[in-house]
Design an enzyme around this catalytic site. Sequence first.
Site, PDB file in Angstrom:
ATOM      1  N   SER A  34       3.483  -2.180  10.244  1.00  0.00           N
ATOM      2  CA  SER A  34       4.932  -2.169  10.425  1.00  0.00           C
ATOM      3  C   SER A  34       5.609  -3.489  10.048  1.00  0.00           C
ATOM      4  O   SER A  34       6.557  -3.919  10.711  1.00  0.00           O
ATOM      5  CB  SER A  34       5.291  -1.762  11.857  1.00  0.00           C
ATOM      6  OG  SER A  34       4.841  -0.435  12.122  1.00  0.00           O
ATOM      7  N   HIS A  82      -9.561   0.867   4.986  1.00  0.00           N
ATOM      8  CA  HIS A  82      -8.274   1.065   5.663  1.00  0.00           C
ATOM      9  C   HIS A  82      -8.488   1.988   6.863  1.00  0.00           C
ATOM     10  O   HIS A  82      -9.293   2.924   6.797  1.00  0.00           O
ATOM     11  CB  HIS A  82      -7.260   1.670   4.685  1.00  0.00           C
ATOM     12  CG  HIS A  82      -5.859   1.660   5.212  1.00  0.00           C
ATOM     13  ND1 HIS A  82      -5.409   2.577   6.127  1.00  0.00           N
ATOM     14  CD2 HIS A  82      -4.828   0.816   4.970  1.00  0.00           C
ATOM     15  CE1 HIS A  82      -4.150   2.301   6.422  1.00  0.00           C
ATOM     16  NE2 HIS A  82      -3.773   1.243   5.731  1.00  0.00           N
ATOM     17  N   GLU A  94      -5.241  -5.203  10.681  1.00  0.00           N
ATOM     18  CA  GLU A  94      -4.270  -4.124  10.850  1.00  0.00           C
ATOM     19  C   GLU A  94      -4.557  -3.362  12.141  1.00  0.00           C
ATOM     20  O   GLU A  94      -5.369  -2.422  12.141  1.00  0.00           O
ATOM     21  CB  GLU A  94      -4.370  -3.152   9.669  1.00  0.00           C
ATOM     22  CG  GLU A  94      -4.022  -3.778   8.337  1.00  0.00           C
ATOM     23  CD  GLU A  94      -3.403  -2.757   7.391  1.00  0.00           C
ATOM     24  OE1 GLU A  94      -2.337  -3.049   6.866  1.00  0.00           O
ATOM     25  OE2 GLU A  94      -3.976  -1.664   7.228  1.00  0.00           O
ATOM     26  N   GLU A 104      -6.886   4.390   7.959  1.00  0.00           N
ATOM     27  CA  GLU A 104      -6.698   5.827   7.678  1.00  0.00           C
ATOM     28  C   GLU A 104      -7.944   6.431   7.049  1.00  0.00           C
ATOM     29  O   GLU A 104      -8.264   7.592   7.271  1.00  0.00           O
ATOM     30  CB  GLU A 104      -5.447   6.022   6.793  1.00  0.00           C
ATOM     31  CG  GLU A 104      -4.181   5.802   7.608  1.00  0.00           C
ATOM     32  CD  GLU A 104      -2.995   5.272   6.803  1.00  0.00           C
ATOM     33  OE1 GLU A 104      -3.010   5.346   5.565  1.00  0.00           O
ATOM     34  OE2 GLU A 104      -2.053   4.764   7.441  1.00  0.00           O
ATOM     35  N   ASN A 142       0.863  -1.182   0.000  1.00  0.00           N
ATOM     36  CA  ASN A 142       0.000   0.000   0.000  1.00  0.00           C
ATOM     37  C   ASN A 142       0.901   1.235   0.000  1.00  0.00           C
ATOM     38  O   ASN A 142       1.512   1.548   1.012  1.00  0.00           O
ATOM     39  CB  ASN A 142      -0.896  -0.034   1.244  1.00  0.00           C
ATOM     40  CG  ASN A 142      -1.699   1.242   1.426  1.00  0.00           C
ATOM     41  OD1 ASN A 142      -1.821   2.035   0.500  1.00  0.00           O
ATOM     42  ND2 ASN A 142      -2.248   1.432   2.622  1.00  0.00           N
ATOM     43  N   GLY A 200       2.855  -1.233   4.246  1.00  0.00           N
ATOM     44  CA  GLY A 200       2.830   0.189   3.912  1.00  0.00           C
ATOM     45  C   GLY A 200       4.222   0.697   3.604  1.00  0.00           C
ATOM     46  O   GLY A 200       4.746   0.532   2.503  1.00  0.00           O
ATOM     47  N   LYS A 244       0.022   4.227  -0.218  1.00  0.00           N
ATOM     48  CA  LYS A 244      -0.675   5.374   0.401  1.00  0.00           C
ATOM     49  C   LYS A 244      -0.537   6.616  -0.492  1.00  0.00           C
ATOM     50  O   LYS A 244      -0.427   6.484  -1.707  1.00  0.00           O
ATOM     51  CB  LYS A 244      -0.141   5.637   1.806  1.00  0.00           C
ATOM     52  CG  LYS A 244      -0.092   4.375   2.663  1.00  0.00           C
ATOM     53  CD  LYS A 244       0.034   4.670   4.119  1.00  0.00           C
ATOM     54  CE  LYS A 244       0.281   3.381   4.878  1.00  0.00           C
ATOM     55  NZ  LYS A 244       0.135   3.502   6.302  1.00  0.00           N
ATOM     56  N   GLY A 250       2.430   2.158  10.662  1.00  0.00           N
ATOM     57  CA  GLY A 250       3.339   3.288  10.497  1.00  0.00           C
ATOM     58  C   GLY A 250       4.077   3.682  11.764  1.00  0.00           C
ATOM     59  O   GLY A 250       4.694   4.742  11.824  1.00  0.00           O
TER      60      GLY A 250
HETATM   61  C1  PEP Z   1      -0.707  -0.022   5.797  1.00  0.00           C
HETATM   62  O1  PEP Z   1      -0.582   0.970   5.094  1.00  0.00           O
HETATM   63  O2  PEP Z   1      -1.712  -0.716   5.657  1.00  0.00           O
HETATM   64  C2  PEP Z   1       0.362  -0.367   6.748  1.00  0.00           C
HETATM   65  C3  PEP Z   1       0.275  -1.476   7.408  1.00  0.00           C
HETATM   66  O3  PEP Z   1       1.403   0.531   6.879  1.00  0.00           O
HETATM   67  P1  PEP Z   1       2.848   0.242   7.569  1.00  0.00           P
HETATM   68  O4  PEP Z   1       3.351  -1.058   6.998  1.00  0.00           O
HETATM   69  O5  PEP Z   1       3.677   1.407   7.170  1.00  0.00           O
HETATM   70  O6  PEP Z   1       2.636   0.133   9.045  1.00  0.00           O
END
Ligand code: PEP
Length: 252
Positions: free
Chosen positions: A209, A93, A163, A95, A8, A230, A10, A169
């Site tokens: 992460s 998601h 998630e 976010e 992703n 991400g 983003k 993040g």
């Molecule tokens: C995501 O964008 O779904 C995500 C898990 O981000 P990250 O891997 O940066 O934590």
Amino acid sequence: MRILIAGNWKMNTSLSEAVNLVKEMLSGLDEVTGVDKVICPPFISLAAIKEIIRGSSVKLGAQNVYFEEKGAYTGEISPLMLSGLCEFVIVGHSERRQYFKENGELVNKKIRAALKAGLKPILCVGEQLAENEAGQTEAVITRQLKSALENIAYNSELVIAYEPVWAIGTGRAATSEQANNIIGLIRNNMAKLYNKESAEQVRILYGGSVTAANATELIQKPEIDGALVGGASLKANDFISIVKQASAITQT
Ligand code: PEP
């Protein structure tokens, strides 16, 4: 179960940066077998990337979709627009839930519309830090799944991503035990919402992460069928490494 690794991106990369990034990772990803590899760049780069990955084993996904097919919805992208362009779409998601106030009802409409258009939704669920600390993880996940999938027939193309919001993040991934437990719980919920076969068949990813340093530890857990990545998906070598690790797990 075939492992799926989705990146992703983003709201990162201009069109030219996205093109460069996919060119940087394409051959490294393409040579890895036995794993589904999906990249989800911003909408504006989908068409260009579709051409670049044509003929490769890399698949394309979008990061969001609206539920109406067309009309006066300024700024939105419909499932029909995406269906000729990409195979997957991320829905719900955290976010989007947090910054754009997407609720269970909207996520439900989006999943329904995506499936109708032949897109494969990657439905994201996960608890916030305060909910986790208050011991509400199970209740939150159960509620999110129920509302997202309410009155939607089981579709084997559906993918779910667990998630935890506190892990996204932050550099603080869930432990593989935590992720494995919650994903097992999601599977139990799927058995209740649908049936045992669906629960066994549905691919459930972990996201939060995931890096080249912790990917194997997470993905090798029995309930975890892949990862939604991400930050690390924006680094060609890291993303290729995660996909290679998944392939190695498949072969053991
Ligand atoms: C995501 O964008 O779904 C995500 C898990 O981000 P990250 O891997 O940066 O934590």
